[in-house]
Design a protein around this motif. Structure first.
Motif, PDB file in Angstrom:
ATOM      1  N   ILE A 263       0.831  -1.201   0.000  1.00 44.07           N
ATOM      2  CA  ILE A 263       0.000   0.000   0.000  1.00 44.07           C
ATOM      3  C   ILE A 263       0.866   1.252   0.000  1.00 44.07           C
ATOM      4  O   ILE A 263       2.058   1.206   0.303  1.00 44.07           O
ATOM      5  CB  ILE A 263      -0.930   0.022   1.234  1.00 44.07           C
ATOM      6  N   ASP A 264       0.256   2.377  -0.317  1.00 43.89           N
ATOM      7  CA  ASP A 264       0.944   3.661  -0.246  1.00 43.89           C
ATOM      8  C   ASP A 264       0.936   4.110   1.210  1.00 43.89           C
ATOM      9  O   ASP A 264      -0.062   4.624   1.711  1.00 43.89           O
ATOM     10  CB  ASP A 264       0.242   4.688  -1.134  1.00 43.89           C
ATOM     11  N   LEU A 265       2.040   3.914   1.891  1.00 43.15           N
ATOM     12  CA  LEU A 265       2.114   4.203   3.322  1.00 43.15           C
ATOM     13  C   LEU A 265       1.989   5.696   3.624  1.00 43.15           C
ATOM     14  O   LEU A 265       1.603   6.070   4.728  1.00 43.15           O
ATOM     15  CB  LEU A 265       3.428   3.665   3.885  1.00 43.15           C
ATOM     16  N   SER A 266       2.287   6.546   2.640  1.00 41.78           N
ATOM     17  CA  SER A 266       2.208   7.983   2.869  1.00 41.78           C
ATOM     18  C   SER A 266       0.771   8.468   2.990  1.00 41.78           C
ATOM     19  O   SER A 266       0.527   9.559   3.499  1.00 41.78           O
ATOM     20  CB  SER A 266       2.910   8.740   1.738  1.00 41.78           C
ATOM     21  N   ARG A 267      -0.177   7.639   2.532  1.00 31.77           N
ATOM     22  CA  ARG A 267      -1.589   8.021   2.580  1.00 31.77           C
ATOM     23  C   ARG A 267      -2.438   7.008   3.366  1.00 31.77           C
ATOM     24  O   ARG A 267      -3.657   7.024   3.296  1.00 31.77           O
ATOM     25  CB  ARG A 267      -2.136   8.185   1.166  1.00 31.77           C
ATOM     26  N   HIS A 268      -1.763   6.170   4.098  1.00 34.53           N
ATOM     27  CA  HIS A 268      -2.437   5.088   4.821  1.00 34.53           C
ATOM     28  C   HIS A 268      -2.726   5.494   6.265  1.00 34.53           C
ATOM     29  O   HIS A 268      -1.941   6.193   6.901  1.00 34.53           O
ATOM     30  CB  HIS A 268      -1.549   3.841   4.811  1.00 34.53           C
ATOM     31  N   VAL A 269      -3.878   5.045   6.763  1.00 31.18           N
ATOM     32  CA  VAL A 269      -4.245   5.251   8.163  1.00 31.18           C
ATOM     33  C   VAL A 269      -4.776   3.937   8.713  1.00 31.18           C
ATOM     34  O   VAL A 269      -5.572   3.260   8.052  1.00 31.18           O
ATOM     35  CB  VAL A 269      -5.335   6.331   8.318  1.00 31.18           C
ATOM     36  N   CYS A 270      -4.339   3.556   9.908  1.00 29.86           N
ATOM     37  CA  CYS A 270      -4.961   2.427  10.581  1.00 29.86           C
ATOM     38  C   CYS A 270      -5.038   2.729  12.076  1.00 29.86           C
ATOM     39  O   CYS A 270      -4.082   3.220  12.671  1.00 29.86           O
ATOM     40  CB  CYS A 270      -4.237   1.113  10.310  1.00 29.86           C
ATOM     41  N   LEU A 271      -6.203   2.468  12.629  1.00 32.43           N
ATOM     42  CA  LEU A 271      -6.471   2.668  14.049  1.00 32.43           C
ATOM     43  C   LEU A 271      -7.019   1.353  14.589  1.00 32.43           C
ATOM     44  O   LEU A 271      -8.233   1.137  14.630  1.00 32.43           O
ATOM     45  CB  LEU A 271      -7.484   3.807  14.256  1.00 32.43           C
ATOM     46  N   PRO A 272      -6.146   0.428  14.965  1.00 28.97           N
ATOM     47  CA  PRO A 272      -6.579  -0.922  15.352  1.00 28.97           C
ATOM     48  C   PRO A 272      -7.541  -0.950  16.531  1.00 28.97           C
ATOM     49  O   PRO A 272      -8.371  -1.853  16.617  1.00 28.97           O
ATOM     50  CB  PRO A 272      -5.260  -1.636  15.678  1.00 28.97           C
ATOM     51  N   GLU A 273      -7.461   0.026  17.426  1.00 25.22           N
ATOM     52  CA  GLU A 273      -8.367   0.038  18.570  1.00 25.22           C
ATOM     53  C   GLU A 273      -9.818   0.253  18.164  1.00 25.22           C
ATOM     54  O   GLU A 273     -10.741  -0.069  18.910  1.00 25.22           O
ATOM     55  CB  GLU A 273      -7.942   1.113  19.576  1.00 25.22           C
ATOM     56  N   PHE A 274     -10.006   0.784  16.941  1.00 29.35           N
ATOM     57  CA  PHE A 274     -11.361   0.994  16.422  1.00 29.35           C
ATOM     58  C   PHE A 274     -11.621   0.163  15.172  1.00 29.35           C
ATOM     59  O   PHE A 274     -12.614   0.375  14.486  1.00 29.35           O
ATOM     60  CB  PHE A 274     -11.585   2.479  16.108  1.00 29.35           C
ATOM     61  N   ALA A 275     -10.721  -0.761  14.861  1.00 33.25           N
ATOM     62  CA  ALA A 275     -10.840  -1.618  13.676  1.00 33.25           C
ATOM     63  C   ALA A 275     -10.984  -0.788  12.402  1.00 33.25           C
ATOM     64  O   ALA A 275     -11.794  -1.078  11.529  1.00 33.25           O
ATOM     65  CB  ALA A 275     -12.032  -2.570  13.823  1.00 33.25           C
ATOM     66  N   ILE A 276     -10.179   0.261  12.305  1.00 32.33           N
ATOM     67  CA  ILE A 276     -10.214   1.165  11.150  1.00 32.33           C
ATOM     68  C   ILE A 276      -8.915   1.065  10.372  1.00 32.33           C
ATOM     69  O   ILE A 276      -7.830   1.077  10.947  1.00 32.33           O
ATOM     70  CB  ILE A 276     -10.402   2.633  11.593  1.00 32.33           C
ATOM     71  N   ARG A 277      -9.045   0.978   9.057  1.00 34.35           N
ATOM     72  CA  ARG A 277      -7.896   1.162   8.187  1.00 34.35           C
ATOM     73  C   ARG A 277      -8.398   1.659   6.839  1.00 34.35           C
ATOM     74  O   ARG A 277      -9.498   1.317   6.407  1.00 34.35           O
ATOM     75  CB  ARG A 277      -7.072  -0.105   8.043  1.00 34.35           C
ATOM     76  N   GLY A 278      -7.606   2.487   6.207  1.00 33.69           N
ATOM     77  CA  GLY A 278      -8.024   3.050   4.932  1.00 33.69           C
ATOM     78  C   GLY A 278      -6.971   4.002   4.406  1.00 33.69           C
ATOM     79  O   GLY A 278      -5.845   4.057   4.911  1.00 33.69           O
ATOM     80  N   SER A 279      -7.336   4.762   3.384  1.00 32.21           N
ATOM     81  CA  SER A 279      -6.386   5.704   2.800  1.00 32.21           C
ATOM     82  C   SER A 279      -7.110   6.975   2.375  1.00 32.21           C
ATOM     83  O   SER A 279      -8.265   6.937   1.952  1.00 32.21           O
ATOM     84  CB  SER A 279      -5.671   5.083   1.597  1.00 32.21           C
ATOM     85  N   PHE A 280      -6.421   8.085   2.512  1.00 32.65           N
ATOM     86  CA  PHE A 280      -6.954   9.384   2.104  1.00 32.65           C
ATOM     87  C   PHE A 280      -6.265   9.801   0.807  1.00 32.65           C
ATOM     88  O   PHE A 280      -5.308   9.170   0.361  1.00 32.65           O
ATOM     89  CB  PHE A 280      -6.734  10.423   3.210  1.00 32.65           C
ATOM     90  N   ASP A 281      -6.740  10.893   0.222  1.00 28.97           N
ATOM     91  CA  ASP A 281      -6.205  11.295  -1.079  1.00 28.97           C
ATOM     92  C   ASP A 281      -4.871  12.027  -0.984  1.00 28.97           C
ATOM     93  O   ASP A 281      -3.962  11.766  -1.767  1.00 28.97           O
ATOM     94  CB  ASP A 281      -7.225  12.165  -1.822  1.00 28.97           C
ATOM     95  N   ASP A 282      -4.755  12.954  -0.031  1.00 32.29           N
ATOM     96  CA  ASP A 282      -3.507  13.706   0.047  1.00 32.29           C
ATOM     97  C   ASP A 282      -3.417  14.468   1.366  1.00 32.29           C
ATOM     98  O   ASP A 282      -4.397  14.551   2.112  1.00 32.29           O
ATOM     99  CB  ASP A 282      -3.402  14.701  -1.107  1.00 32.29           C
ATOM    100  N   ILE A 283      -2.237  15.008   1.616  1.00 37.08           N
ATOM    101  CA  ILE A 283      -2.027  15.969   2.701  1.00 37.08           C
ATOM    102  C   ILE A 283      -1.304  17.159   2.087  1.00 37.08           C
ATOM    103  O   ILE A 283      -0.317  16.989   1.360  1.00 37.08           O
ATOM    104  CB  ILE A 283      -1.174  15.382   3.848  1.00 37.08           C
TER     105      ILE A 283
END
Length: 203
Positions: A60-80
């Motif tokens: 995956i593109d780690l620069s746009r990746h988010v994961c919050l295991p305590e809330f079972a969330i993972r995904g990716s955004f478009d940019d910063i």
């Protein structure tokens, strides 16, 4: 939906040729906007592919990746992007919508606001920008939303309820939705056997 997504249940969804072209157009414009932001010197997301050491997502593109295991969330955004005047950084989400909806747009859509909260929380950003592009004319509207802790608390409370429900072998109440038969998990939702699903997911 979130409970089934968390369990990794197989998705059954028929997408017609027209709808697929809509998705493809959105992905294409997303790529274009990333190039625009990079070319303008605003993007600070440096594309870097690899494996996430937290959620184990691969390639995956780690620069746009988010994961919050305590809330079972993972995904990716478009940019910063970095504001050249203030110096602060903001999450960016790019959306393409048809002309009629675009003309009536006065603020970001609620579902999109909910979408960016995990991105802001996961990357510790205090705001997000929405770029809504008119599919007919390529005109754009830009809106900003600020991170509010009370909103994030509401979102995480719902997520924690879902995680706790799964841990205790019961399925959260289904939220009725328009055209819910289009949900990729509708095939299993009315007759879900939570214990069986957990066993298959090896949870």
């Amino acid at each position: 939906y979130l409970a089934f997504k968390f369990l990794g249940v197989e998705q059954h969804q028929k997408i017609g040729a027209k709808q697929q072209r809509v998705f493809d157009n959105g992905l294409s414009r997303d790529k274009d906007w990333k190039q625009y932001l990079f070319g303008a010197g605003l993007s600070v997301a440096k594309t870097r592919y690899g494996d996430c050491q937290i959620c184990n997502d691969k390639g995956i593109d780690l620069s746009r990746h988010v994961c919050l295991p305590e809330f079972a969330i993972r995904g990716s955004f478009d940019d910063i992007v970095k504001n050249p005047l203030r110096g602060d950084e903001e999450v960016v989400e790019i959306k393409t919508i048809h002309e009629l909806a675009w003309k009536g747009l006065k603020k970001p859509l609620p579902q999109h606001v909910m979408q960016v909260y995990p991105y802001m929380a996961g990357r510790n950003k205090q705001s997000a920008l929405f770029v809504y592009e008119n599919k007919n004319t390529q005109e754009a509207k830009v809106f900003r939303t600020q991170f509010e802790l009370k909103v994030w608390n509401i979102i995480t409370a719902r997520l924690q309820l879902i995680v706790k429900a799964i841990e205790n072998d019961w399925m959260p109440d289904r939220t009725p939705a328009f055209n819910e038969k289009g949900c990729p998990f509708f095939w299993v939702c009315p007759v879900a056997d939570i214990k069986k699903l957990k066993h298959e997911a090896e949870i």
